[in-house]
Design a protein around this motif. Structure first.
Motif, PDB file in Angstrom:
ATOM      1  N   UNK A 162       0.538   3.214   7.533  1.00 26.43           N
ATOM      2  CA  UNK A 162      -0.879   2.942   7.157  1.00 26.43           C
ATOM      3  C   UNK A 162      -0.768   1.790   6.052  1.00 26.43           C
ATOM      4  N   UNK A 163      -1.694   0.748   6.309  1.00 22.31           N
ATOM      5  CA  UNK A 163      -1.870  -0.108   5.394  1.00 22.31           C
ATOM      6  C   UNK A 163      -3.310  -0.492   5.192  1.00 22.31           C
ATOM      7  N   UNK A 190       2.106   9.745  -0.480  1.00 24.70           N
ATOM      8  CA  UNK A 190       1.852  10.406  -1.568  1.00 24.70           C
ATOM      9  C   UNK A 190       3.016  11.678  -1.656  1.00 24.70           C
ATOM     10  N   UNK A 191       2.872  12.366  -0.461  1.00 23.79           N
ATOM     11  CA  UNK A 191       3.688  13.701  -0.515  1.00 23.79           C
ATOM     12  C   UNK A 191       5.007  13.281  -0.632  1.00 23.79           C
ATOM     13  N   UNK A 192       5.769  12.277   0.150  1.00 27.62           N
ATOM     14  CA  UNK A 192       7.176  11.712  -0.258  1.00 27.62           C
ATOM     15  C   UNK A 192       7.323  11.338  -1.806  1.00 27.62           C
ATOM     16  N   UNK A 193       6.418  10.928  -2.435  1.00 28.86           N
ATOM     17  CA  UNK A 193       6.750  10.696  -3.767  1.00 28.86           C
ATOM     18  C   UNK A 193       6.623  11.891  -4.554  1.00 28.86           C
ATOM     19  N   UNK A 194       5.671  12.616  -4.343  1.00 24.86           N
ATOM     20  CA  UNK A 194       5.619  14.129  -5.036  1.00 24.86           C
ATOM     21  C   UNK A 194       6.902  14.968  -4.825  1.00 24.86           C
ATOM     22  N   UNK A 195       7.379  14.859  -3.532  1.00 24.42           N
ATOM     23  CA  UNK A 195       8.542  15.652  -3.387  1.00 24.42           C
ATOM     24  C   UNK A 195       9.803  14.915  -3.798  1.00 24.42           C
ATOM     25  N   UNK A 230       0.963  -1.135   0.154  1.00 24.63           N
ATOM     26  CA  UNK A 230       0.065  -0.020   0.165  1.00 24.63           C
ATOM     27  C   UNK A 230       0.828   1.332   0.268  1.00 24.63           C
ATOM     28  N   UNK A 231       1.892   1.292   0.830  1.00 27.94           N
ATOM     29  CA  UNK A 231       2.993   2.428   0.760  1.00 27.94           C
ATOM     30  C   UNK A 231       3.569   2.692  -0.612  1.00 27.94           C
ATOM     31  N   UNK A 232       4.049   1.500  -1.033  1.00 29.24           N
ATOM     32  CA  UNK A 232       4.636   1.620  -2.325  1.00 29.24           C
ATOM     33  C   UNK A 232       3.781   2.346  -3.410  1.00 29.24           C
TER      34      UNK A 232
END
Length: 411
Positions: free
Chosen positions: A233-234, A253-258, A34-36
């Protein structure tokens, strides 16, 4: 004849020109968690808005290991390397690289975007203190799948308040194969040696679910004896656990965006940042696994339960006094003793906690969220929400659903 004129309106030429301008970005982030998937969603959201990228998602070799395909002509990489060897192989490509996994965060010369573990520890402790817990533990079986950063931050945060941490230390090293039955025996022995009631922060959702399952098999009550909070969170792991698990909503999502924004800057010649970029979690998703009020004052417990069951109805302090046989002065004194805030502030806190969850539901308007949380209208909700978070409900929702931060990233 092919017209090389850049002003041409030929659609074929437009496609060729765009294809030539596309940047090839490899995303070596697992799609089976889920996190990935949320990290990838954040990357895709950035690419859709701001970049002309083709994303190569989660390429694997015949042994299901993440790998760059032979002959791939890329421009940049976002990855979750799980070992220094994997990181070295990616760095050997010579391409701009952004790491989004804390297993290699301490390696030199690697740009990283990670969860702010100090913020996570503070958020976890605050959630558990709000429920009256004063004894705490940390659960993370030895594993090569995660670092000690979450453990170190939580233990350090407890030490700041002179609180000990009962850690799970089974006596074997990460990488050793331990069967389910043997691990169950070790964990059960640890649980039975803990003082109760106790609140446990588990390193992530799968381990929190594992702990809940072992408690169930051992006849240990959750949350009455052991409250469990997942450090990530999963949705599946938290939903199928018995009982459903409370969890820290890590801002994947924020980590991916940044990370995508940082990679974009690196591919355009910017110098790598001198420090890891840290992203705070979004909050706590409160579920049954921490739904216990570990307070020895029965009237205050009744008052807190009434607030949590009815705050969304727009209750005020007078409503509490009609339900609980206690004077207003005593109620105020005891709330400040146990929680450090007034009954009115606790009502507002519960309302805003619920609102942060509902703002993640696209089908609800801001007005509907406001009414569902006990506010008279969207205006009053907006004022209270901004005072508490520093953001309007609309800005919070936009960031929550897209992974896009409300402020720009500076390298």
């Amino acid at each position: 004849m092919f017209d090389p004129d850049p002003q041409s309106t030929d659609p074929f030429q437009a496609r060729v020109t765009r294809s030539a301008s596309l940047k090839q970005v490899a995303v070596l982030v697992e799609t089976d968690s889920s996190a990935g998937c949320r990290v990838i969603r954040g990357i895709a959201n950035y690419a859709d808005r701001y970049a002309d990228w083709h994303l190569l998602i989660d390429p694997r070799d015949h042994n299901h290991r993440p790998v760059l395909p032979d002959g791939w002509q890329g421009h940049g990489i976002i990855a979750r390397p799980t070992s220094p060897q994997e990181l070295a192989a990616l760095q050997a490509s010579g391409l701009p690289l952004v790491n989004v996994d804390d297993l290699v965060a301490e390696e030199p010369k690697v740009a990283s975007v990670l969860t702010d573990e100090e913020e996570l520890a503070d958020m976890a402790l605050g959630h558990l203190l709000d429920r009256g817990f004063r004894t705490f533990a940390y659960f993370a079986p030895p594993s090569l799948e995660y670092s000690k950063r979450r453990r170190d931050a939580f233990v350090t945060r407890l030490a700041q308040d002179d609180r000990p941490c009962h850690e799970y230390k089974p006596g074997y090293r990460a990488g050793r194969r331990i069967g389910w039955a043997e691990q169950q025996r070790r964990v059960e022995r640890w649980i039975r040696g803990l003082p109760t009631p106790i609140a446990v922060l588990a390193v992530d959702a799968p381990r929190a679910r594992q702990l809940a399952e072992i408690c169930h098999l051992a006849g240990v009550r959750v949350p009455d004896d052991v409250a469990i909070l997942a450090g990530s969170l999963d949705e599946l792991m938290c939903d199928v656990s018995t009982p459903p698990l409370s969890s820290i909503n890590v801002a994947s999502e924020r980590i991916g965006h940044d990370a995508a924004q940082l990679l974009d800057q690196l591919m355009n010649g910017a110098a790598p940042p001198t420090a890891t970029l840290l992203v705070p979690p979004r909050g706590v998703n409160s579920r049954q696994s921490t739904d216990l009020l570990a307070i020895d004052d029965e009237e205050i417990v009744d008052a807190l339960r009434y607030i949590r069951n009815n705050a969304h109805r727009g209750i005020v302090v007078e409503d509490i006094l009609r339900q609980v046989p206690i004077s207003r002065r005593s109620l105020e004194i005891q709330f400040r003793k146990y929680l450090g805030r007034s009954p009115a502030r606790e009502i507002r806190r519960v309302q805003l906690e619920r609102s942060r969850d509902l703002l993640g539901r696209r089908e609800l308007s801001i007005t509907e969220v406001a009414l569902a949380c006990g506010f008279a209208n969207a205006t009053r909700f907006g004022v209270a929400f901004k005072k508490d978070t520093g953001k309007t409900p609309y800005a919070f929702r936009k960031e929550l659903l897209s992974g896009q931060p409300s402020s720009t990233l500076n390298v």
